[in-house]
Design an enzyme around this catalytic site. Structure first.
Site, PDB file in Angstrom:
ATOM      1  N   PRO A 214      57.308  46.221  45.167  1.00  0.00           N
ATOM      2  CA  PRO A 214      57.381  47.474  44.690  1.00  0.00           C
ATOM      3  C   PRO A 214      56.261  48.359  45.118  1.00  0.00           C
ATOM      4  O   PRO A 214      55.126  47.588  44.889  1.00  0.00           O
ATOM      5  CB  PRO A 214      58.216  47.794  43.287  1.00  0.00           C
ATOM      6  CG  PRO A 214      57.939  46.361  43.293  1.00  0.00           C
ATOM      7  CD  PRO A 214      57.458  45.216  43.958  1.00  0.00           C
ATOM      8  N   CYS A 215      56.060  49.784  45.134  1.00  0.00           N
ATOM      9  CA  CYS A 215      54.996  50.606  45.606  1.00  0.00           C
ATOM     10  C   CYS A 215      55.520  51.556  45.278  1.00  0.00           C
ATOM     11  O   CYS A 215      55.084  53.271  45.386  1.00  0.00           O
ATOM     12  CB  CYS A 215      55.423  50.571  47.275  1.00  0.00           C
ATOM     13  SG  CYS A 215      55.109  49.440  47.979  1.00  0.00           S
TER      14      CYS A 215
END
Length: 302
Positions: A214-215
């Protein structure tokens, strides 16, 4: 898993007015709802309160397909008096739109299952990608339910380890895969080092490490949320690959990755530079799921 999200009486009265392919614009003004009022005033997306069509791909299956006002998740049957299909799609139906086979069982709470399916890589898209890679053993990082690894398994890969920090996700992964499910917080250096040791103890030549870190900690507005622990996740992913040295790595993320910023730099450029420096040749492409045997409009970068 053929169960649906519950609907309030107001929700039922709203979806009973929406034809196949329709949306909130079909709801008569006589039906009052604060959520509807906000959508009408803002000219919201046409997917809000959307009803699917049998002969068209669905829109992106997101984690909130249990709520009609937040997406296009109303069952596609046309409106009929006393129809039992004036409802939301079920967990199993959403899984089909993500191209999971019907023998893939989702574990955990109902809300967790919504999240597992909405966050998954479509199985058949993963299967198509597997044809580009030759190998046998793989590691599934940020594995969730395991859609990505199941697609690769259809092409002969063996998932020896699935890694996530959510117990429900790992319960699903373990039920549907032969490998070992390991709970690990990939923001914790000590846990990362322990995971690397566990992988090395397998004493197998790893062909592929795959996963979508996840970013969300990086903003598309051009600034970095310094205290968001998710900022470290792609770096953790990089550290594991640097230590294990698989022949291939496969990273998946939302299309917004193409414009995400880390300070004043483009995040994707930083990622490519890091992997290139340790000897990998890196290519990336935005893929449309409907071109890869998936009945769904879904855009992701690989």
């Amino acid at each position: 898993n053929h169960i649906t999200g519950s609907l309030s009486d107001l929700d039922k009265s709203i979806i009973n007015t929406i034809p196949p392919g329709g949306n909130w614009k079909n709801v008569p003004s006589s039906i009052k709802s604060k959520h509807l009022e906000n959508i009408r005033n803002s000219g919201g997306r046409t997917t809000y309160y959307g009803r699917l069509k049998w002969d068209k791909p669905s829109y992106t299956i997101a984690t909130y397909f249990n709520r009609p006002g937040n997406g296009c998740s109303i069952h596609p049957d046309p409106i009929k008096p006393k129809s039992k299909q004036n409802r939301l799609i079920s967990i199993r139906e959403a899984a089909r739109l993500q191209s999971f086979p019907d023998d893939f069982i989702f574990k955990g709470s109902k809300s967790s299952q919504f999240t597992q399916i909405g966050n998954a890589v479509p199985v058949m898209l993963a299967y198509c990608l597997s044809k580009l890679i030759k190998g046998k053993y793989m590691i599934d990082l940020f594995c969730g339910a395991g859609g990505l690894s199941r697609g690769f398994e259809f092409n002969g890969f063996k998932s020896i380890i699935g890694v996530d920090n959510q117990s429900n996700f790992l319960e699903t992964w373990q039920h549907n895969h032969d490998g070992e499910a390991i709970k690990c917080d990939l923001t914790d250096v000590n846990q990362i080092n322990k995971l690397i040791s566990s992988i090395k103890k397998q004493n197998k030549k790893i062909s592929l490490i795959a996963g979508g870190p996840p970013c969300q900690g990086f903003s598309t507005a051009g600034y970095r949320q310094e205290n968001d622990p998710r900022n470290k996740l792609w770096e953790s992913y990089f550290k594991i690959i640097k230590e294990i040295k698989p022949k291939y790595f496969l990273m998946e993320n939302v299309a917004g990755l193409l414009t995400m910023k880390a300070g004043d730099k483009n995040l994707l450029d930083l990622i490519i530079k890091a992997f290139t420096k340790i000897g990998y040749k890196v290519n990336y492409k935005k893929l449309n799921a409907e071109n890869f045997l998936v009945p769904q409009l879904r855009r992701r970068v690989f």
